[in-house]
Design an enzyme around this catalytic site. Structure first.
Site, short mmCIF file in Angstrom:
data_model
loop_
_atom_site.label_atom_id
_atom_site.label_comp_id
_atom_site.label_asym_id
_atom_site.label_seq_id
_atom_site.Cartn_x
_atom_site.Cartn_y
_atom_site.Cartn_z
N ASP A 1 -3.09 5.52 19.02
CA ASP A 1 -4.09 6.01 19.96
C ASP A 1 -3.42 6.62 21.19
O ASP A 1 -3.90 7.63 21.74
CB ASP A 1 -5.04 4.87 20.37
CG ASP A 1 -5.73 4.25 19.15
OD1 ASP A 1 -5.92 4.97 18.15
OD2 ASP A 1 -6.07 3.05 19.19
N ASN B 1 -7.64 -1.36 8.25
CA ASN B 1 -8.80 -1.44 9.16
C ASN B 1 -9.91 -2.34 8.63
O ASN B 1 -10.00 -2.52 7.42
CB ASN B 1 -9.35 -0.02 9.38
CG ASN B 1 -8.63 0.71 10.49
OD1 ASN B 1 -8.39 0.13 11.53
ND2 ASN B 1 -8.32 1.97 10.25
N GLY C 1 0.88 -1.17 0.00
CA GLY C 1 0.00 0.00 0.00
C GLY C 1 0.91 1.21 0.00
O GLY C 1 1.61 1.50 0.99
N HIS D 1 -9.05 -0.97 18.49
CA HIS D 1 -8.80 0.29 17.76
C HIS D 1 -10.08 0.70 17.04
O HIS D 1 -10.23 0.55 15.84
CB HIS D 1 -7.64 0.08 16.77
CG HIS D 1 -7.30 1.29 15.97
ND1 HIS D 1 -6.85 2.46 16.52
CD2 HIS D 1 -7.36 1.51 14.61
CE1 HIS D 1 -6.65 3.36 15.57
NE2 HIS D 1 -6.96 2.81 14.40
N ARG E 1 -2.21 10.04 20.40
CA ARG E 1 -3.34 11.00 20.42
C ARG E 1 -3.76 11.31 21.86
O ARG E 1 -4.15 12.43 22.18
CB ARG E 1 -4.50 10.43 19.62
CG ARG E 1 -4.20 10.43 18.13
CD ARG E 1 -5.33 9.86 17.32
NE ARG E 1 -5.03 9.96 15.90
CZ ARG E 1 -5.49 9.13 14.98
NH1 ARG E 1 -6.29 8.13 15.32
NH2 ARG E 1 -5.18 9.29 13.71
N ARG F 1 -14.71 2.29 11.17
CA ARG F 1 -13.65 1.44 10.60
C ARG F 1 -14.22 0.06 10.26
O ARG F 1 -13.79 -0.57 9.28
CB ARG F 1 -12.51 1.29 11.61
CG ARG F 1 -11.79 2.59 11.96
CD ARG F 1 -10.75 2.31 13.03
NE ARG F 1 -10.01 3.49 13.46
CZ ARG F 1 -10.41 4.31 14.43
NH1 ARG F 1 -11.55 4.10 15.05
NH2 ARG F 1 -9.65 5.35 14.78
N VAL G 1 -1.94 -2.90 9.51
CA VAL G 1 -2.42 -1.53 9.73
C VAL G 1 -3.84 -1.36 9.18
O VAL G 1 -4.67 -0.64 9.74
CB VAL G 1 -1.46 -0.51 9.06
CG1 VAL G 1 -1.91 0.92 9.29
CG2 VAL G 1 -0.04 -0.69 9.56
N ASN H 1 -11.63 -4.84 2.73
CA ASN H 1 -10.26 -4.99 3.23
C ASN H 1 -9.90 -6.42 3.63
O ASN H 1 -8.73 -6.81 3.54
CB ASN H 1 -10.01 -4.01 4.38
CG ASN H 1 -9.88 -2.58 3.87
OD1 ASN H 1 -9.91 -2.35 2.66
ND2 ASN H 1 -9.76 -1.61 4.77
N1 LIG Z 1 -4.38 0.88 12.21
C1 LIG Z 1 -4.32 2.20 12.18
O1 LIG Z 1 -4.02 2.85 13.16
C2 LIG Z 1 -4.59 2.91 10.88
C3 LIG Z 1 -4.24 4.27 10.73
C4 LIG Z 1 -4.52 4.90 9.52
C5 LIG Z 1 -5.09 4.18 8.46
N2 LIG Z 1 -5.39 2.88 8.65
C6 LIG Z 1 -5.95 2.08 7.57
O2 LIG Z 1 -4.91 1.87 6.61
C7 LIG Z 1 -5.50 1.63 5.33
C8 LIG Z 1 -4.83 2.53 4.27
O3 LIG Z 1 -5.16 3.87 4.51
P1 LIG Z 1 -4.60 5.01 3.52
O4 LIG Z 1 -5.07 6.30 4.05
O5 LIG Z 1 -3.16 4.79 3.27
O6 LIG Z 1 -5.42 4.65 2.19
P2 LIG Z 1 -5.00 4.99 0.67
O7 LIG Z 1 -6.20 4.80 -0.16
O8 LIG Z 1 -4.30 6.30 0.64
O9 LIG Z 1 -3.92 3.87 0.32
C9 LIG Z 1 -4.25 2.52 0.23
C10 LIG Z 1 -3.43 1.94 -0.90
O10 LIG Z 1 -3.62 0.54 -0.94
C11 LIG Z 1 -3.55 0.16 -2.31
N3 LIG Z 1 -4.11 -1.18 -2.50
C12 LIG Z 1 -5.41 -1.55 -2.53
N4 LIG Z 1 -5.50 -2.88 -2.74
C13 LIG Z 1 -4.24 -3.35 -2.83
C14 LIG Z 1 -3.68 -4.64 -3.03
N5 LIG Z 1 -4.44 -5.71 -3.17
N6 LIG Z 1 -2.34 -4.75 -3.08
C15 LIG Z 1 -1.54 -3.67 -2.95
N7 LIG Z 1 -2.02 -2.41 -2.75
C16 LIG Z 1 -3.35 -2.27 -2.70
C17 LIG Z 1 -4.31 1.25 -3.04
O11 LIG Z 1 -4.00 1.27 -4.43
C18 LIG Z 1 -3.83 2.49 -2.30
O12 LIG Z 1 -2.72 3.09 -2.92
C19 LIG Z 1 -7.00 1.86 5.50
O13 LIG Z 1 -7.66 0.65 5.70
C20 LIG Z 1 -7.07 2.70 6.77
O14 LIG Z 1 -8.31 2.58 7.44
C21 LIG Z 1 -5.17 2.24 9.84
O1 LIG Z 2 -9.61 6.67 11.63
C1 LIG Z 2 -9.35 5.86 10.76
O2 LIG Z 2 -10.23 5.30 10.09
C2 LIG Z 2 -7.92 5.55 10.40
C3 LIG Z 2 -7.10 5.12 11.57
O3 LIG Z 2 -7.61 3.98 12.18
C4 LIG Z 2 -6.86 6.24 12.56
O4 LIG Z 2 -7.13 6.04 13.74
O5 LIG Z 2 -6.37 7.29 12.13
#
Ligand SMILES: NC(=O)c1ccc[n+]([C@@H]2O[C@H](COP(=O)([O-])OP(=O)(O)OC[C@H]3O[C@@H](n4cnc5c(N)ncnc54)[C@H](O)[C@@H]3O)[C@@H](O)[C@H]2O)c1
Ligand SMILES: O=C(O)C[C@H](O)C(=O)O
Length: 308
Positions: free
Chosen positions: A148, A120, A7, A175, A151, A88, A118, A95
């Site tokens: 978290d 969600n 990603g 989360h 934050r 989420r 990472v 996902n």
């Molecule tokens: N756990 C956490 O604390 C946390 C924090 C922030 C975001 N997230 C999660 O992380 C994920 C990504 O968020 P983002 O803002 O970077 O999104 P984004 O859309 O900017 O990036 C996601 C990327 O994944 C790529 N992708 C999709 N399917 C794919 C595959 N099969 N193989 C390879 N790449 C693929 C997309 O092309 C895209 O570039 C989301 O699910 C978001 O909710 C989690």
């Molecule tokens: O809030 C979200 O959906 C993305 C991530 O889990 C975050 O906490 O920033």
């Protein structure tokens, strides 16, 4: 030390950038499904190397997992982020399939890797990686609590009108907007409990603001956050890569700890070269124990939607 980040979107690129700036990894491979996207992000980031003074080599590939072979640590950020008004948990439909396929491809080329999840809904995606792969539990880590907690410290510093470096605090639990358990009773300013400085009402407000931290940013940005998530992931990667034995709240498979089993949820762990080297049991107040159990119920409900 080779690190793969799947990603190359907002979080993946931010994570790669922080890893590179900290200069502890020899190589970072960015993978994306969108043609040319990871290659472009990698090139742009490499053109910051002389400006930011790092030697980490960043490359990008479109879906070619052979280039990830021999990765010590793999980070999964692939998948869709939420939009304002969503939870989420609503991301699970798309996902889950992505995380399952991506983790299988990563392990095929890097059988000894440590995976950091990472995407969600993160606790459920971490559980999915457990259910769908044969990796030992110490090598599957969900990132949520580190973010978290950052934050929580930001909100505590705001309430105390204090520098963030004065503050210590941790968030455990799921989360999610309702599942986080900010450990207010353990939070301190320079080792003095924050309850010495803030009223119960103000502390409740801090906890409430912390829990909706992601939703607040999603509303402001139109998509979810990336700087603090990327920094939080880079902290976990560095702790493993440099065998730091640091303590972070991470989502991990519990087998009786915190009176919970067969669930991945955020608890304090020690991170070192083997991934999760220890789950740390800390005393919780009766209210925190009850929050933790309620949080686990929420995660289990989402886990129930998985088809594994
Ligand atoms: N756990 C956490 O604390 C946390 C924090 C922030 C975001 N997230 C999660 O992380 C994920 C990504 O968020 P983002 O803002 O970077 O999104 P984004 O859309 O900017 O990036 C996601 C990327 O994944 C790529 N992708 C999709 N399917 C794919 C595959 N099969 N193989 C390879 N790449 C693929 C997309 O092309 C895209 O570039 C989301 O699910 C978001 O909710 C989690
Ligand atoms: O809030 C979200 O959906 C993305 C991530 O889990 C975050 O906490 O920033």
């Amino acid at each position: 030390m080779k690190v793969t980040v799947v990603g190359a979107g907002a979080v993946g690129a931010s994570c790669a950038e922080y890893i590179a700036i900290k200069n502890f990894a020899s190589e970072v491979v960015l993978v994306d499904i969108k043609e040319g996207f990871a290659e472009g992000k990698a090139m742009d980031l490499m053109q910051t190397a002389s400006l930011n003074g790092f030697d980490t080599k960043i490359t990008g590939v479109t879906g070619d997992y052979s280039k990830t072979a021999g990765s010590d640590i793999c980070v999964i950020t692939s998948g869709i982020p939420r939009k304002p008004g969503m939870t989420r948990e609503e991301l699970i439909g798309i996902n889950a399939g992505i995380v399952k396929t991506v983790s299988a491809s990563l392990i095929e080329h890097s059988p000894n890797t440590i995976i950091i999840v990472v995407s969600n809904p993160m606790d459920t995606m971490t559980y999915l990686v457990h259910k769908s792969t044969n990796l030992p539990k110490n090598r599957i880590i969900g990132m949520g609590g580190a973010l978290d907690s950052a934050r929580f410290k930001y909100r505590l510093a705001e309430a105390l009108e204090a520098p963030i470096s004065d503050i210590d605090g941790m968030v455990i639990g799921g989360h999610s907007d309702t599942g986080m358990v900010p450990l207010t009773s353990h939070a301190t300013r320079n080792s003095v409990k924050v309850s010495e400085f803030l009223s119960e009402e103000r502390l409740e407000q801090v906890a409430a603001d912390t829990k909706v931290g992601g939703a607040t940013l999603t509303k402001l940005l139109g998509t979810s956050a990336w700087y603090a998530p990327g920094a939080a992931v880079s902290g976990l990667v560095q702790a493993i890569a440099c065998d730091q034995k640091k303590m972070f709240p991470c989502s991990t498979l519990l087998e009786g700890e915190y009176e919970l089993s067969d669930i991945c949820i955020g608890v304090p762990v020690i991170l070192g070269k083997n991934g999760i080297e220890k789950i740390v049991n800390i005393p919780l107040s009766d209210a925190e124990k009850a929050h933790m159990q309620a949080s686990a119920e929420g995660v289990r409900k989402t886990n129930g939607l998985l088809e594994v």
